[in-house]
Design a protein around this motif. Structure first.
Motif, PDB file in Angstrom:
ATOM      1  N   MET A 162     -47.822 -27.700  58.665  1.00 24.69           N
ATOM      2  CA  MET A 162     -48.892 -26.350  60.112  1.00 24.69           C
ATOM      3  C   MET A 162     -48.041 -24.747  59.303  1.00 24.69           C
ATOM      4  O   MET A 162     -48.285 -23.885  59.356  1.00 24.69           O
ATOM      5  CB  MET A 162     -48.930 -26.045  61.452  1.00 24.69           C
ATOM      6  CG  MET A 162     -49.592 -27.579  62.046  1.00 24.69           C
ATOM      7  SD  MET A 162     -50.232 -27.145  63.947  1.00 24.69           S
ATOM      8  CE  MET A 162     -51.844 -26.438  63.339  1.00 24.69           C
ATOM      9  N   PHE A 171     -55.914 -25.401  58.336  1.00 25.67           N
ATOM     10  CA  PHE A 171     -54.695 -26.113  59.599  1.00 25.67           C
ATOM     11  C   PHE A 171     -54.795 -27.399  58.794  1.00 25.67           C
ATOM     12  O   PHE A 171     -54.041 -28.120  60.036  1.00 25.67           O
ATOM     13  CB  PHE A 171     -56.330 -26.099  60.403  1.00 25.67           C
ATOM     14  CG  PHE A 171     -57.138 -24.462  60.168  1.00 25.67           C
ATOM     15  CD1 PHE A 171     -55.833 -22.789  60.056  1.00 25.67           C
ATOM     16  CD2 PHE A 171     -57.978 -24.199  60.755  1.00 25.67           C
ATOM     17  CE1 PHE A 171     -56.279 -22.271  60.333  1.00 25.67           C
ATOM     18  CE2 PHE A 171     -58.100 -22.816  60.937  1.00 25.67           C
ATOM     19  CZ  PHE A 171     -57.137 -21.391  60.388  1.00 25.67           C
ATOM     20  N   MET A 172     -55.989 -28.133  58.503  1.00 21.42           N
ATOM     21  CA  MET A 172     -55.260 -29.229  57.924  1.00 21.42           C
ATOM     22  C   MET A 172     -54.799 -29.876  56.536  1.00 21.42           C
ATOM     23  O   MET A 172     -54.806 -30.972  56.394  1.00 21.42           O
ATOM     24  CB  MET A 172     -57.090 -30.229  57.936  1.00 21.42           C
ATOM     25  CG  MET A 172     -58.479 -29.408  58.905  1.00 21.42           C
ATOM     26  SD  MET A 172     -59.738 -30.186  58.903  1.00 21.42           S
ATOM     27  CE  MET A 172     -59.440 -32.155  59.345  1.00 21.42           C
ATOM     28  N   ASP A 173     -53.392 -29.141  56.672  1.00 19.19           N
ATOM     29  CA  ASP A 173     -52.760 -29.409  55.644  1.00 19.19           C
ATOM     30  C   ASP A 173     -51.710 -30.335  56.541  1.00 19.19           C
ATOM     31  O   ASP A 173     -52.042 -30.867  57.941  1.00 19.19           O
ATOM     32  CB  ASP A 173     -51.928 -28.196  55.503  1.00 19.19           C
ATOM     33  CG  ASP A 173     -51.780 -28.074  53.819  1.00 19.19           C
ATOM     34  OD1 ASP A 173     -52.066 -28.938  53.466  1.00 19.19           O
ATOM     35  OD2 ASP A 173     -51.756 -26.995  53.599  1.00 19.19           O
ATOM     36  N   ILE A 225     -57.439 -21.773  65.941  1.00 15.72           N
ATOM     37  CA  ILE A 225     -57.571 -23.236  64.840  1.00 15.72           C
ATOM     38  C   ILE A 225     -58.843 -23.941  65.349  1.00 15.72           C
ATOM     39  O   ILE A 225     -58.998 -25.047  64.947  1.00 15.72           O
ATOM     40  CB  ILE A 225     -56.381 -24.772  65.288  1.00 15.72           C
ATOM     41  CG1 ILE A 225     -56.114 -24.718  65.870  1.00 15.72           C
ATOM     42  CG2 ILE A 225     -55.609 -23.115  64.338  1.00 15.72           C
ATOM     43  CD1 ILE A 225     -55.003 -25.617  66.376  1.00 15.72           C
ATOM     44  N   ARG A 279     -47.552 -32.595  64.484  1.00 17.19           N
ATOM     45  CA  ARG A 279     -47.506 -30.800  63.628  1.00 17.19           C
ATOM     46  C   ARG A 279     -47.173 -29.647  64.184  1.00 17.19           C
ATOM     47  O   ARG A 279     -46.366 -29.224  63.931  1.00 17.19           O
ATOM     48  CB  ARG A 279     -48.822 -31.390  62.831  1.00 17.19           C
ATOM     49  CG  ARG A 279     -50.229 -31.483  63.787  1.00 17.19           C
ATOM     50  CD  ARG A 279     -51.951 -31.597  63.433  1.00 17.19           C
ATOM     51  NE  ARG A 279     -51.777 -30.419  62.151  1.00 17.19           N
ATOM     52  CZ  ARG A 279     -51.657 -30.473  60.920  1.00 17.19           C
ATOM     53  NH1 ARG A 279     -51.929 -31.741  60.383  1.00 17.19           N
ATOM     54  NH2 ARG A 279     -52.397 -29.792  59.834  1.00 17.19           N
ATOM     55  N   TYR A 281     -56.288 -32.344  63.734  1.00 14.80           N
ATOM     56  CA  TYR A 281     -54.714 -31.869  64.380  1.00 14.80           C
ATOM     57  C   TYR A 281     -55.982 -31.271  65.490  1.00 14.80           C
ATOM     58  O   TYR A 281     -56.848 -31.214  66.107  1.00 14.80           O
ATOM     59  CB  TYR A 281     -54.549 -30.564  63.959  1.00 14.80           C
ATOM     60  CG  TYR A 281     -55.919 -28.891  63.797  1.00 14.80           C
ATOM     61  CD1 TYR A 281     -56.654 -28.849  63.084  1.00 14.80           C
ATOM     62  CD2 TYR A 281     -56.538 -28.286  64.248  1.00 14.80           C
ATOM     63  CE1 TYR A 281     -58.034 -28.611  62.282  1.00 14.80           C
ATOM     64  CE2 TYR A 281     -57.627 -27.390  64.325  1.00 14.80           C
ATOM     65  CZ  TYR A 281     -58.198 -27.933  63.401  1.00 14.80           C
ATOM     66  OH  TYR A 281     -59.258 -26.747  63.388  1.00 14.80           O
ATOM     67  N   GLN A 294     -48.785 -33.310  70.089  1.00 16.37           N
ATOM     68  CA  GLN A 294     -49.065 -34.160  68.519  1.00 16.37           C
ATOM     69  C   GLN A 294     -48.035 -33.309  67.096  1.00 16.37           C
ATOM     70  O   GLN A 294     -47.651 -32.450  67.670  1.00 16.37           O
ATOM     71  CB  GLN A 294     -49.990 -33.105  67.690  1.00 16.37           C
ATOM     72  CG  GLN A 294     -50.674 -33.760  66.783  1.00 16.37           C
ATOM     73  CD  GLN A 294     -52.133 -33.716  66.448  1.00 16.37           C
ATOM     74  OE1 GLN A 294     -51.458 -32.552  66.429  1.00 16.37           O
ATOM     75  NE2 GLN A 294     -52.224 -34.545  64.831  1.00 16.37           N
ATOM     76  N   THR A 303     -50.953 -22.445  58.544  1.00 14.72           N
ATOM     77  CA  THR A 303     -51.715 -21.810  59.839  1.00 14.72           C
ATOM     78  C   THR A 303     -50.550 -20.529  59.980  1.00 14.72           C
ATOM     79  O   THR A 303     -51.279 -20.020  60.648  1.00 14.72           O
ATOM     80  CB  THR A 303     -51.662 -23.177  60.359  1.00 14.72           C
ATOM     81  OG1 THR A 303     -52.164 -24.394  60.478  1.00 14.72           O
ATOM     82  CG2 THR A 303     -52.624 -23.011  61.546  1.00 14.72           C
ATOM     83  N   SER A 329     -43.044 -26.974  63.190  1.00 12.40           N
ATOM     84  CA  SER A 329     -43.306 -25.424  62.467  1.00 12.40           C
ATOM     85  C   SER A 329     -44.061 -24.492  63.762  1.00 12.40           C
ATOM     86  O   SER A 329     -43.532 -23.556  63.579  1.00 12.40           O
ATOM     87  CB  SER A 329     -44.071 -25.081  61.447  1.00 12.40           C
ATOM     88  OG  SER A 329     -45.377 -25.467  61.593  1.00 12.40           O
TER      89      SER A 329
END
Lengths: 229, 403
Positions: free
Chosen positions: B182, B177-179, B222, A94, B143, A92, B185, A98
């Protein structure tokens, strides 16, 4: 205490890897380490490929990888014991933005994976290649392209000639394989071994210790695949 | 405070065996069940007491109790009508494909022996819940691992209530965590090493020189350990604990696990691969009750406010100027709501402080303190979310709340 030991053994057995026929232990002597990062879209089979190479079989069931998983296997190439470390990353987007950078550090090779039955995963490759370029300063790091899930012949969406053209354009060798098919198990093995051979000839000897008993290269480990261009 | 294998009081299961201990346990358990129902049935329900029960030994004991208490801990009304899903959610949702892939592969989360048909039905419900929450809260981003949290609620409370509970949780405990990225996080993960450093500098230094990073704890954090623990009973026990506590508690629990495995870590080769590999394989027989109580101790002893500077320094080393600036902006943006909230908290805290005086046992005392922290901060989160500056509220907010 006994049950504790048992479960920790089980845990290390299931994911850390065992060389077939080499008594399951990693070499005690300090051996050279090849660090390989495996990237590609979600569900293309990165976990299955790395698991297959390290544990020698297709995993019963895999789940989404969260963050980065690690598997390793010790092999012998031209009499030298080498640890191959595979860093299996989350697909994924995301996560890679980072989280994953840390794991690009000191990487020796990159394996890009797409799913031959999923055109979108093939079309994502340029983004993965660009991402990789940003993280890795050295441009001469060996990279290979793997089209996975070849066993699903009727569902193929990415024709080989198209993939080959793409691989050529990016100067990467292409391998089409299946982590699942039992006929392809040697193939998966050969892909990573080819990469290891490439790395061995590519990289100067840095932190190794000469092995005491030189053993010839195991026949199944010999690359039986397209040559490096 | 040493914290490793040798000092623990044995795995929980062994304590439950044997004659007199067993009777003891069953008496204790009965007493606790009675106390929980008393707190539930009082008018209004005694949420502070329920928090203490959820934290203290054994947690909420049964799923039947959890179905009643979890909504109270999250301040969700069980009588509200369930949210109505929009039509063809699966066609319009941008997350559908990813959710589908993750849910299909999540077979291990379902009880072994469950008939395929039943499991498949639950997997469909799981997809529905996730898509519905995402649709109703466009500020939230899916996520991988979110499905591990939702499935836990689905299996305990069923589809209808799970939707309400997870929606609330997603806008509070899981919000960071759902921004869209990450980064937050990662910020929370940066609390891990400072906590370890406070307790065991040697272990901390070893891990730093191995450059192991903190990604081994990412899935723990998470998914609230739902992704890595195979025994569902342990997962729900931890959920009791986390639901009753401050949103940063899972990172304290992660630290406690690492500290508990001190010897194994120090015996490892001091390199990233070995240490990452060891730590990411979580032992399945952890002494949960002991570790929960340690995590609570650590939280009280080293509250997030004390660790903020180190966590920020950790971040500093890796950050770019742009994101640092973003943090700075956020801090400024939060100044005002914080001030308002702090005043409100003074009022709210008073009755709790009174309760605390009445209780004499030091052990209970700690649960009160933890429960108070969990309660106040959860309220803070709600208020912050309203003013739309919930980003990174947990770490920053702590700074204000516990000076």
């Amino acid at each position: 205490m006994a049950s504790e030991l048992e479960s920790s053994l089980e845990a290390s057995f299931s994911s850390s890897c065992v060389v077939p026929g080499a008594s399951g232990c990693l070499p005690p002597a300090r051996s050279r380490i090849f660090k390989i990062i495996v990237i590609g879209d979600s569900n293309v089979g990165k976990t299955c490929l790395t698991y297959r190479f390290c544990a020698g079989r297709f995993p019963d069931r895999t789940e989404a990888t969260i963050g980065v998983d690690f598997r390793e296997r010790a092999v012998e190439i031209d009499g030298e014991r080498i640890k191959i470390q595979l860093w299996d990353t989350a697909g994924q987007e995301r996560f890679r933005k980072s989280m994953v950078q840390h794991y690009y550090r000191n990487v020796h090779a990159v394996v890009f994976v797409y799913d031959v039955t999923n055109a979108a995963s093939f079309h994502s490759l340029p983004a993965w290649i660009e991402e990789c370029r940003q993280h890795l300063l050295a441009s001469d790091i060996p990279r290979i392209l793997v089209g996975n899930k070849c066993d699903l012949r009727s569902a193929v969406q990415v024709p080989t000639d198209l993939a080959q053209k793409f691989a050529d354009a990016h100067s990467m060798p292409l391998f089409e394989t299946s982590a699942k098919s039992p006929h392809d198990s040697d193939h998966v093995e050969a892909i990573f071994m080819t990469l290891a051979h490439k790395l061995k000839s590519h990289k100067p000897l840095v932190l190794s210790q000469p092995p005491e008993d030189a053993v010839a290269l195991r026949p199944e480990a010999r690359p039986a695949l397209p040559c490096w261009c | 405070m040493a914290l490793h294998r040798e000092q623990r009081d044995g795995p929980t299961s062994s304590r439950w065996n044997g004659g007199t201990q067993k009777t003891d346990f069953s008496t204790k358990r009965k007493k606790k069940v009675a106390e929980i129902y008393q707190a539930l049935n009082s008018e209004p329900p005694d949420v502070a007491a329920l928090r203490r029960m959820a934290i203290s030994e054994g947690g909420l004991l049964t799923d039947e109790i959890r179905r009643k208490v979890w909504p109270k801990l999250l301040n969700v009304s069980t009588s509200d009508p369930p949210p109505i899903p929009g039509e063809d959610l699966r066609e319009v949702s941008k997350d559908y494909q990813q959710v589908l892939l993750d849910v299909r592969r999540s077979l291990r989360r379902f009880p072994p022996g469950m008939p395929d048909e039943q499991r498949e039905g639950l997997q469909e419900e799981l997809i529905d819940i996730i898509l519905l929450i995402l649709e109703r809260n466009p500020q939230l981003h899916y996520y991988q691992g979110y499905h591990d949290i939702v499935v836990t609620f689905l299996l305990v409370v069923g589809k209808k209530l799970a939707t309400s509970l997870v929606e609330k949780l997603s806008t509070h405990h899981l919000r960071d965590f759902m921004d869209s990225t990450m980064d937050n996080t990662k910020h929370i993960l940066n609390y891990l090493m400072p906590i370890i450093d406070q307790v065991n500098p040697e272990l901390h230094d070893f891990m730093q020189s191995a450059e192991v990073g903190t990604i081994f704890a990412l899935s723990w954090l998470i998914t609230w350990f739902g992704h890595v623990l195979s025994d569902f009973r342990h997962v729900v026990r931890l959920y009791d604990f986390f639901l009753a506590c401050h949103p940063l508690m899972p990172i304290y629990f992660a630290a406690v696990i690492v500290l508990y495995r001190e010897q194994e870590v120090l015996d490892c080769d001091c390199d990233m691969a070995s240490v990452h590999h060891l730590l990411s394989q979580i032992p399945q027989d952890l002494p949960y009750e002991t570790l929960i109580s340690r995590a609570g101790d650590l939280f009280v002893q080293f509250p997030p406010s004390e660790l903020t500077r180190e966590a920020a320094a950790q971040q500093q080393a890796e950050r770019t100027a742009a994101s640092t600036f973003k943090d700075f902006e956020l801090v400024s943006a939060q100044q005002k709501p914080d001030m308002v909230l702090r005043q409100r908290f003074r009022g709210l805290l008073r009755p709790e402080a009174h309760t605390k005086d009445v209780l004499t046992k030091p052990r209970t005392n700690r649960f009160v303190k933890l429960a108070v922290m969990g309660l106040t901060v959860a309220l803070g989160a709600a208020a912050l979310a309203v003013v739309k500056s919930a980003l990174e509220w947990a770490p920053k907010f702590q700074l204000q709340l516990f000076p």
